[in-house]
Design a protein around this motif. Structure first.
Motif, mmCIF file in Angstrom:
data_model
loop_
_atom_site.group_PDB
_atom_site.id
_atom_site.type_symbol
_atom_site.label_atom_id
_atom_site.label_comp_id
_atom_site.label_asym_id
_atom_site.label_seq_id
_atom_site.Cartn_x
_atom_site.Cartn_y
_atom_site.Cartn_z
ATOM 1 N N GLU A 33 0.829 -1.213 0.000
ATOM 2 C CA GLU A 33 0.000 0.000 0.000
ATOM 3 C C GLU A 33 0.863 1.262 0.000
ATOM 4 O OE1 GLU A 33 -2.766 -0.341 3.245
ATOM 5 O OE2 GLU A 33 -3.912 -1.921 2.244
ATOM 6 N N ASN A 34 1.939 1.215 -0.781
ATOM 7 C CA ASN A 34 2.832 2.371 -0.929
ATOM 8 C C ASN A 34 2.427 3.128 -2.192
ATOM 9 O OD1 ASN A 34 4.939 4.214 -1.273
ATOM 10 N ND2 ASN A 34 6.445 2.829 -0.381
ATOM 11 N N ASP A 35 1.503 4.045 -2.052
ATOM 12 C CA ASP A 35 0.923 4.728 -3.207
ATOM 13 C C ASP A 35 1.948 5.564 -3.973
ATOM 14 O OD1 ASP A 35 -1.546 5.584 -4.728
ATOM 15 O OD2 ASP A 35 -0.850 7.546 -4.018
ATOM 16 N N ASP A 36 2.957 6.076 -3.288
ATOM 17 C CA ASP A 36 3.942 6.930 -3.954
ATOM 18 C C ASP A 36 4.666 6.186 -5.073
ATOM 19 O OD1 ASP A 36 5.383 9.360 -4.295
ATOM 20 O OD2 ASP A 36 7.027 8.595 -3.081
ATOM 21 N N LEU A 37 4.801 4.870 -4.952
ATOM 22 C CA LEU A 37 5.527 4.084 -5.945
ATOM 23 C C LEU A 37 4.617 3.497 -7.027
ATOM 24 C CD1 LEU A 37 8.051 2.564 -3.483
ATOM 25 C CD2 LEU A 37 8.705 3.552 -5.667
ATOM 26 N N LEU A 38 3.371 3.950 -7.077
ATOM 27 C CA LEU A 38 2.436 3.499 -8.107
ATOM 28 C C LEU A 38 2.207 4.623 -9.105
ATOM 29 C CD1 LEU A 38 -0.231 1.724 -5.857
ATOM 30 C CD2 LEU A 38 1.952 0.833 -6.705
ATOM 31 N N LEU A 39 2.787 4.484 -10.275
ATOM 32 C CA LEU A 39 2.545 5.445 -11.365
ATOM 33 C C LEU A 39 1.364 4.915 -12.154
ATOM 34 C CD1 LEU A 39 6.235 6.160 -12.437
ATOM 35 C CD2 LEU A 39 4.801 7.450 -10.848
ATOM 36 N N ASP A 40 0.162 5.230 -11.672
ATOM 37 C CA ASP A 40 -1.035 4.522 -12.100
ATOM 38 C C ASP A 40 -2.042 5.392 -12.842
ATOM 39 O OD1 ASP A 40 -1.686 6.064 -9.903
ATOM 40 O OD2 ASP A 40 -2.364 4.396 -8.653
ATOM 41 N N ASP A 41 -1.616 6.554 -13.307
ATOM 42 C CA ASP A 41 -2.514 7.441 -14.040
ATOM 43 C C ASP A 41 -1.870 7.786 -15.382
ATOM 44 O OD1 ASP A 41 -3.849 9.786 -15.072
ATOM 45 O OD2 ASP A 41 -4.707 10.103 -13.078
ATOM 46 N N LYS A 42 -2.359 7.163 -16.433
ATOM 47 C CA LYS A 42 -1.756 7.351 -17.756
ATOM 48 C C LYS A 42 -1.719 8.814 -18.167
ATOM 49 C CE LYS A 42 -2.868 7.287 -22.490
ATOM 50 N NZ LYS A 42 -3.986 7.207 -23.446
ATOM 51 N N GLU A 43 -2.774 9.547 -17.918
ATOM 52 C CA GLU A 43 -2.839 10.936 -18.387
ATOM 53 C C GLU A 43 -1.837 11.828 -17.660
ATOM 54 O OE1 GLU A 43 -4.446 12.113 -21.048
ATOM 55 O OE2 GLU A 43 -4.927 10.010 -21.395
ATOM 56 N N LYS A 44 -1.641 11.592 -16.361
ATOM 57 C CA LYS A 44 -0.648 12.386 -15.626
ATOM 58 C C LYS A 44 0.763 12.071 -16.104
ATOM 59 C CE LYS A 44 -3.489 13.068 -11.507
ATOM 60 N NZ LYS A 44 -3.693 12.764 -10.068
ATOM 61 N N SER A 45 1.044 10.784 -16.311
ATOM 62 C CA SER A 45 2.351 10.408 -16.842
ATOM 63 C C SER A 45 2.557 11.026 -18.217
ATOM 64 C CB SER A 45 2.470 8.884 -16.935
ATOM 65 O OG SER A 45 2.479 8.291 -15.655
ATOM 66 N N LYS A 46 1.543 11.013 -19.022
ATOM 67 C CA LYS A 46 1.621 11.581 -20.371
ATOM 68 C C LYS A 46 1.959 13.060 -20.332
ATOM 69 C CE LYS A 46 -1.585 12.679 -24.102
ATOM 70 N NZ LYS A 46 -2.951 12.438 -24.618
ATOM 71 N N GLN A 47 1.406 13.797 -19.387
ATOM 72 C CA GLN A 47 1.700 15.228 -19.312
ATOM 73 C C GLN A 47 3.177 15.470 -19.005
ATOM 74 O OE1 GLN A 47 -0.378 17.750 -20.201
ATOM 75 N NE2 GLN A 47 -1.651 15.999 -20.826
ATOM 76 N N ASP A 48 3.776 14.637 -18.165
ATOM 77 C CA ASP A 48 5.205 14.770 -17.903
ATOM 78 C C ASP A 48 6.030 14.421 -19.137
ATOM 79 O OD1 ASP A 48 6.647 15.321 -15.116
ATOM 80 O OD2 ASP A 48 4.618 14.659 -14.691
#
Length: 330
Positions: free
Chosen positions: A36-51
């Motif tokens: 349950e370590n949310d910081d290590l979950l890159l789980d939103d495609k749209e947010k990753s895409k913006q970066d």
């Protein structure tokens, strides 16, 4: 003839362009899901895409996504980001490190790993040659049953140790490299055990100029770096922006020391941006734009002050060296 295998298909190395050599774009590592370590979950495609778009807007052209199967790849989401941003992305076949393997294998992965409960069980029960076949399939047919093919093969070891199962996956990945001619990448926990990995790779007949060793800046030891570089391998300084591990001055001085010793053709630079708190569009972090937008100008300035041609070195680290490192040589 050489080529680089990407989410867009195979391209000539000259088409790769300005490249981050070790990043993570969309992933849900099963181990960190269970913790349950949310910081290590890159789980939103749209947010990753913006970066990724921020990186592109500063002139970036390619990213190597170093996410292996046991680190929770989302190959379809990353393919969509590649298509929607027109940024070239290279995928990764193979494995990470053993402490991640106690996690449950997701159902969608079991179609290629079989009906094992955890990665540990699967790797322990499967022969080296069968594991090599799995990696070969990810390179030649597609990752996790898709038609999206990996562009490098990866293995990893833990902090100051190599477990028997890590040695097993290293040997499997080495054999997959021989079969496919895919470039190799190593995870070294906190920059340790590269020299021990090298001895194992030699026993498998691997030529070291085909491998990049990750996280070398986590162990900012110029003597150690030189010993790795003397083998012909590439060293990845992929902790840029992570001041909690070391100031940028330390990383830059280690890089310039290797340049002084004649190893500028063996250096890669990236960020290993694998937490929400590192990403700008997840959690207000420095984001994928930081290296190209801020670190590169600083490096050029410091290199010039030390008598080097900073711009020429940047072109080496981000364009010419990746084009050679990530090429299949048939």
């Amino acid at each position: 003839m050489s080529f680089i295998r990407t989410f867009h298909g195979d391209i000539a190395p000259s088409k790769l362009g300005f490249t981050y050599s070790h990043e993570h774009i969309v992933c849900r590592p099963p181990y960190w899901v269970e913790q349950e370590n949310d910081d290590l979950l890159l789980d939103d495609k749209e947010k990753s895409k913006q970066d990724v778009l921020d990186f592109k807007n500063f002139g970036g052209q390619a990213i190597v996504d170093a996410t292996a199967v046991d680190y929770g790849r989302d190959v379809q989401a990353v393919k969509e980001i590649a298509e929607e941003t027109d940024v070239t992305i290279v995928g990764t076949a193979g494995f990470n490190k053993s402490f991640l393997w106690d996690a449950q294998i997701p159902e969608h992965v079991k179609k290629v790993t079989g009906d094992y409960h955890t990665y540990y069980e699967w790797i322990d029960a499967t022969s080296i040659n069968k594991l090599a076949d799995f990696v070969i399939c990810e390179i030649e047919e597609g990752m996790e049953g898709t038609n999206i093919r990996g562009g490098q093969v990866k293995f990893g070891t833990g902090y100051n140790r190599i477990t028997p199962l890590e040695e097993k996956t290293l040997c499997a990945v080495a054999r997959a490299h021989h079969e496919t001619k895919a470039p190799l990448h190593s995870h070294t926990e906190a920059g340790t055990m590269a020299l021990e990995q090298i001895e194992l790779l030699k026993s498998e007949g691997v030529h070291l100029e085909h491998i990049s060793f990750g996280h070398m800046d986590r162990n900012p030891d110029p003597y150690y770096h030189e010993k790795v570089a003397q083998t012909g391998a590439l060293l990845s300084f992929d902790g840029i922006s992570k001041i909690k591990y070391a100031p940028e001055s330390t990383r830059i001085q280690c890089i310039l020391e290797l340049v002084r010793k004649g190893y500028e053709d063996q250096l890669l630079v990236s960020g290993d941006t694998a937490r929400k708190s590192y990403y700008k569009h997840y959690d207000y972090g420095l984001g994928l734009e930081n290296i190209i937008g801020k670190w590169v100008p600083r490096f050029i300035d410091e290199a010039n002050q030390n008598g080097f041609d900073g711009q020429r070195l940047i072109e080496k680290f981000f364009i010419h060296n990746p084009a050679r490192c990530f090429a299949f040589k048939k």
